[in-house]
Design an enzyme around this catalytic site. Sequence first.
Site, PDB file in Angstrom:
ATOM      1  N   GLY A  38      35.784  40.741  34.807  1.00  0.00           N
ATOM      2  CA  GLY A  38      34.790  41.099  35.814  1.00  0.00           C
ATOM      3  C   GLY A  38      34.616  42.609  35.861  1.00  0.00           C
ATOM      4  O   GLY A  38      34.763  43.298  34.855  1.00  0.00           O
ATOM      5  N   SER A  39      34.390  43.117  37.089  1.00  0.00           N
ATOM      6  CA  SER A  39      33.952  44.511  37.236  1.00  0.00           C
ATOM      7  C   SER A  39      34.947  45.562  36.755  1.00  0.00           C
ATOM      8  O   SER A  39      34.560  46.710  36.554  1.00  0.00           O
ATOM      9  CB  SER A  39      33.633  44.783  38.693  1.00  0.00           C
ATOM     10  OG  SER A  39      32.753  43.807  39.175  1.00  0.00           O
ATOM     11  N   THR A  40      36.232  45.217  36.618  1.00  0.00           N
ATOM     12  CA  THR A  40      37.167  46.255  36.180  1.00  0.00           C
ATOM     13  C   THR A  40      36.834  46.758  34.777  1.00  0.00           C
ATOM     14  O   THR A  40      37.324  47.797  34.357  1.00  0.00           O
ATOM     15  CB  THR A  40      38.633  45.742  36.190  1.00  0.00           C
ATOM     16  OG1 THR A  40      38.633  44.372  35.818  1.00  0.00           O
ATOM     17  CG2 THR A  40      39.257  45.900  37.538  1.00  0.00           C
ATOM     18  N   ILE A  41      35.981  46.029  34.069  1.00  0.00           N
ATOM     19  CA  ILE A  41      35.614  46.450  32.720  1.00  0.00           C
ATOM     20  C   ILE A  41      34.479  47.477  32.743  1.00  0.00           C
ATOM     21  O   ILE A  41      34.253  48.179  31.769  1.00  0.00           O
ATOM     22  CB  ILE A  41      35.194  45.203  31.882  1.00  0.00           C
ATOM     23  CG1 ILE A  41      35.419  45.446  30.388  1.00  0.00           C
ATOM     24  CG2 ILE A  41      33.745  44.862  32.086  1.00  0.00           C
ATOM     25  CD1 ILE A  41      36.739  44.972  29.916  1.00  0.00           C
TER      26      ILE A  41
END
Lengths: 70, 579
Positions: free
Chosen positions: B294-297
């Site tokens: 998800g958004s941590t990438i």
Amino acid sequence: MVVHVTHQVRKETDQLEGLRRESAHLQVEWGQFLLEQSTWASYSRVRTEAERELQMQVPESGQIIFVGKE
Amino acid sequence: MQQQRLQSWRFYSVVIAMLLLAAVLLWRMASLQVLPDADRGFEFLQGQGEARTVRTEPISAYRGVITDRNGEPLAVSTPVESIWANPKVLLQHPKDWSRLAQALSWDKAMLESRLVKFSAKEFMYLERHLPPHEAATILDLGIDGVYAQREYRRYYPAGEVTAHLVGMTDIDDRGQEGMELAYDAWLTGESGAKQVMKDLRGRTIKELGLIKSARSGQAMALSIDLRLQYVAYRELKQAVANFGAKAGSVVVLNAKTGEVLAMANQPSYNPNDRSNIAPASLRNRAITDVFEPGSTIKPLAVLAALETEQFKPYTVIDTTPGYVQVGRKTLLDPVNYGELDITRIIAKSSQVGMTKMALQLEPDVVRDMYYRLGLGQGTGTGFPGEAVGVLPEYDRWRPIQQATYAFGYGLNLTVVQLAQAYAVIANEGVKRPVSLLRTDKSPPGQKVVEAHYARDVMKMLRKVVSDDGTGSRAFIDSYSVAGKTGTAHKADAGGYADHLYIGSFVGVAPADDPEIIVAVMIDEPRDTKYHGGQVAAPTFAKITEDALRLLQEPPHSKPVRLSVSPKSVDQLAAHGVAL
């Protein structure tokens, strides 16, 4: 002469063997003490003891005072 | 004359008899001492002699100790005794059975049934791994056919806190899990044997020779710091319990060297008590389990975008009206953010902004960056069962694939890989292998990104932790931090599940001069709170604050300073206080 030296060698071999046994035994004991130490001094235990027994707490950042050289 | 002849006859017969006797004596001597295969000859006699004096003594060897980076023991072998019996002998002494059963605290019927079961064998274990003093009480009964055998048992002083990383051995002292398995050959000791001559009183009087030399197992220092490991484990356990989550992982990396300072997972198990270990709790999830990030990438995708020079941190993208149609999918932001620059797209974690940015890039750019940062590859830990994740490559990229890649779906990775990728950003673009062993000098890094792009991304990550960023709960008073939240829908059979999430947070601290990377992943929080900023960021904050203090990192905010005169400095120095 030969008899004397042979006897001496035998006596000292026996001594050496005894010392080796003792060192093995001490090693075993060391291992047990090491375990005992790490059980009593485990960080989670130190933390709970410090908080419960000694009423210690981690200082807030505002409570920290820096000591520096002039 | 007659008399003389008679005398000479008698004389010769006596001589011959004497010679014969001498010959018999010689023959006997030869058969005892020289002839090799005479019945009860010298071989037999020498064998008998040696059987009474020569003994084979074992030279014991231990399995190596595993310690943390500061020498705190994590796995130690201690000797124990296993009691075994020769059923053939024991079956002939039924009157001893009740005493034996009592000493073993067994039921007598059970002992009997086991003896009958193994009656054709010459070896059966009665009880394994008894403390030496308990074994001695059983042996002191003096029952025929009952013997003891020295074995070693592994103890794990830190128990469940380090269980996944250290792993464990089986009952025969061979590595089964974790580092115990990965470095089994290095740790295993091999017992040797030597021949000695003993006298009547059992004293060793002569060493005859070595049959097999002993090789002691070698000690091994892991990269983890047990203090940090405790902190990480405690906070993770707390968070997983608070949010009713299924599982969770934390990895703390040394930003400069790539060493793992802590690695904790939930659920865990106690390696000292194997009676009820659930298989699911055995996995070192941080290394062996993959998830869609998800958004941590997103910061990694932005790094790729910055490198193309098509985008700058201040490039503005219009996210109005808060959603965007890609193919048949509609991608949503929680609210309409309007115009955002790249920095604020990261701070707000805008799906629409990321999608619009990704669609303007060449399709391969983002995947190529992920690969350079270590996704889809091993991290270099050598841990058994390490997952490499899936980083698909397409010949023809569909727009939806391009978009999902940039916000962390359609690929998966492990927590360690995520931490390693952030370490590259923190380290101004230098990638280092992740190490689970203490390394005295840091391995040579590989420059994968130009330093100024990495620094730009670091600045964006600091904004995430500011008041209006998604990661405001990761803020710490005493240290500057930077990081990114992530909330991912979990893939279920036939699509993404509506109510199953993975909340994550990866952060770097202190942001000015990074020392550690902390990655937190909470799997399936069952609470109404499931966002990475709610479940993972606070855990990150607690771990980071404690970890940096333990590493003696001076706090970033310096509210009160106390100055001391040189004289008192000397006085303090005399008391062992260094300033």
